[in-house]
Design a protein around this motif. Structure first.
Motif, short mmCIF file in Angstrom:
data_model
loop_
_atom_site.label_atom_id
_atom_site.label_comp_id
_atom_site.label_asym_id
_atom_site.label_seq_id
_atom_site.Cartn_x
_atom_site.Cartn_y
_atom_site.Cartn_z
N GLN A 136 57.75 -50.32 93.90
CA GLN A 136 56.67 -50.17 94.81
C GLN A 136 56.65 -48.73 94.56
N VAL A 137 55.60 -48.21 95.02
CA VAL A 137 55.30 -46.88 94.85
C VAL A 137 56.93 -45.67 95.60
N GLY A 138 57.09 -45.23 94.55
CA GLY A 138 58.14 -44.41 94.49
C GLY A 138 59.43 -44.79 94.01
N GLY A 139 59.50 -46.65 93.79
CA GLY A 139 60.91 -46.90 93.02
C GLY A 139 60.58 -46.49 91.63
N GLU A 140 62.23 -46.57 91.09
CA GLU A 140 63.09 -46.49 89.97
C GLU A 140 61.88 -47.67 89.39
N MET B 19 66.90 -61.14 93.30
CA MET B 19 66.38 -59.87 94.30
C MET B 19 66.51 -58.40 93.70
N TRP B 20 66.40 -58.85 92.12
CA TRP B 20 65.35 -57.34 91.49
C TRP B 20 63.87 -56.92 91.42
N ILE B 21 64.22 -58.54 90.94
CA ILE B 21 61.86 -58.35 91.83
C ILE B 21 61.40 -58.81 92.94
N TRP B 22 62.17 -59.48 93.47
CA TRP B 22 61.56 -59.89 94.78
C TRP B 22 61.76 -59.19 95.72
N GLY B 23 60.92 -59.29 97.18
CA GLY B 23 61.35 -58.11 98.16
C GLY B 23 61.62 -58.53 99.50
N ASN B 24 61.67 -58.37 100.64
CA ASN B 24 62.44 -58.59 101.14
C ASN B 24 61.32 -60.53 102.23
N PRO C 111 56.85 -57.15 96.03
CA PRO C 111 58.00 -56.52 94.88
C PRO C 111 59.26 -55.84 96.00
N ALA C 112 59.86 -56.05 94.90
CA ALA C 112 61.21 -55.48 95.29
C ALA C 112 60.85 -54.15 95.72
N LYS C 113 61.59 -52.82 96.53
CA LYS C 113 61.75 -51.85 97.01
C LYS C 113 61.41 -51.00 95.07
N ALA C 114 62.49 -51.02 94.50
CA ALA C 114 62.43 -50.34 92.87
C ALA C 114 60.69 -50.53 92.46
N TYR D 82 58.28 -48.32 89.98
CA TYR D 82 57.11 -48.65 89.74
C TYR D 82 56.18 -47.81 88.80
N GLU D 83 55.91 -47.49 87.75
CA GLU D 83 56.06 -46.52 86.94
C GLU D 83 55.95 -47.60 85.31
N LYS D 84 56.87 -47.94 85.42
CA LYS D 84 57.36 -49.73 84.62
C LYS D 84 56.49 -50.77 84.83
N TYR D 85 56.46 -51.18 85.60
CA TYR D 85 56.63 -52.20 85.95
C TYR D 85 55.09 -52.38 86.93
N GLY D 86 55.78 -51.51 87.93
CA GLY D 86 55.33 -51.56 89.74
C GLY D 86 53.77 -52.04 89.21
N LYS D 87 53.56 -50.51 89.24
CA LYS D 87 52.35 -49.89 89.12
C LYS D 87 51.45 -51.09 89.19
N GLU D 88 51.10 -51.72 87.70
CA GLU D 88 50.84 -52.43 87.16
C GLU D 88 50.15 -53.96 87.83
N LEU D 89 51.72 -54.28 88.23
CA LEU D 89 51.94 -55.32 89.12
C LEU D 89 51.55 -55.70 89.79
N ILE D 90 51.54 -54.88 90.77
CA ILE D 90 50.15 -54.39 92.03
C ILE D 90 48.71 -54.34 91.99
N GLU D 91 48.72 -53.46 90.86
CA GLU D 91 46.79 -53.63 90.70
C GLU D 91 47.25 -55.70 90.45
N ARG D 92 47.36 -56.21 89.34
CA ARG D 92 47.53 -57.33 88.41
C ARG D 92 47.47 -58.34 90.19
N GLY D 93 47.77 -57.92 91.22
CA GLY D 93 48.24 -58.83 92.44
C GLY D 93 47.24 -58.75 93.01
N ASN D 94 46.29 -57.25 92.87
CA ASN D 94 44.70 -57.46 94.11
C ASN D 94 43.90 -58.00 93.51
N VAL D 95 44.13 -58.79 92.00
CA VAL D 95 43.13 -59.27 91.44
C VAL D 95 42.86 -60.39 92.02
#
Length: 299
Positions: free
Chosen positions: A273-277, A198-203, A268-271, A279-292
């Motif tokens: 996603q955009v605005g999550g704590e 539940m730390w990394i994976w969302g709902n 992704p878990a909310k943390a 997001y800048e450390k991991y989320g932004k890059e992982l979302i970009e990679r998930g769209n490749v």
């Protein structure tokens, strides 16, 4: 597959997990029966009816029941009128969704051919896997993004179909991981009852059932209830909300009756996603990679 203990088991099992290759190993022999076999004799058993999204009491079933027995119960409930089911004890698990005939036979055949273009790697509990996602250290909450180079291009067709067939419940799905898992009866393939991290994976968790029928089992230790969900070939199952966070889910080895491929996706878990704590450390890059998208011919 050999179960001899004279050679090292050709599997990836460790801890309490085992398969046909290592079931006679010293490691597994030394496990207590409590580690390997959970006792559900004091649980009430139910079968999920996709027709009305309710779980109906089925006291004649147990965790030892076959796929065929559970299928018969599921089909019987679906054939009954609402009035006929009134006197049978039932309840709902919020967030348990089945989309039947998610793919046609031709679409399934094409998807499996695309999946097979990528080599399989050994996984635990008698499974093989193809993992498109980051390397995650769940214990220390660290992520290595480099391994995640994208998801196969066949994901787009599935994401589009998910949105169309779920009345929007599964729309705007951002894959943080796509993992294909292969199950075989000869290897005693299974997945123990568990809750996804539940730390990394969302709902919303996604599982597309390919090649053979099976049963997903849900367990709630507080309610002392077991729910069997019959999964027909080409069905897509999603769990979220209560089903995701209040119930454990798994597949027993005797509910694998033929070669089965489970295509799973996690968001992704909310943390993250955009605005999550995170997001800048991991989320932004992982979302970009998930769209490749990775072309199948290059896998």
């Amino acid at each position: 597959m050999s179960t001899s203990t004279s050679t090292s088991p050709t599997c990836a099992c460790k801890g309490i997990r085992f398969c046909a290759s290592c079931i006679n190993s010293e490691r597994v022999k030394n496990l207590t029966s409590e580690n390997v076999n959970q006792n559900f004799t004091d649980y009430q058993t139910y079968v999920f009816n996709p027709a009305d999204q309710k779980c109906y009491s089925s006291p004649n079933l147990s965790t030892n029941s076959s796929v065929t027995d559970i299928q018969k119960h599921s089909e019987w409930f679906q054939q009954q009128s609402p009035d006929a089911l009134t006197n049978i004890e039932s309840f709902r698990i919020n967030g348990l969704l089945i989309l039947d005939d998610f793919l046609s036979e031709e679409e399934e055949e094409k998807l499996v051919k695309d999946i097979e273009l990528t080599p399989w790697a050994l996984s635990q509990s008698g499974r093989r896997k193809q993992d498109y996602g980051p390397k995650v250290n769940f214990k220390h909450k660290k992520i290595k993004c480099e391994r995640f180079i994208g998801v196969p291009e066949y994901a787009d067709q599935l994401l589009k179909r998910m949105s169309e067939k779920s009345n929007g419940v599964l729309s705007s799905y951002q894959p943080f991981e796509l993992c294909n898992l292969e199950y075989e009866p000869s290897r005693l393939s299974a997945i123990e009852l568990h809750q996804d991290d539940m730390w990394i994976w969302g709902n919303r968790l996604i599982s597309l059932n390919l090649l053979s029928d099976s049963v997903m089992t849900y367990e709630n230790s507080e309610l002392k209830k077991i729910v069997f969900v019959f999964m027909q070939r080409r069905f897509l199952l999603s769990m979220f909300d209560e089903a995701r966070y209040q119930w454990r889910h798994g597949i027993f080895s005797h509910h694998i009756i033929g070669r089965r491929i489970a295509l799973t996706m996690r968001e992704p878990a909310k943390a993250f996603q955009v605005g999550g704590e995170l997001y800048e450390k991991y989320g932004k890059e992982l979302i970009e990679r998930g769209n490749v998208r990775i072309p199948s011919v290059l896998n």
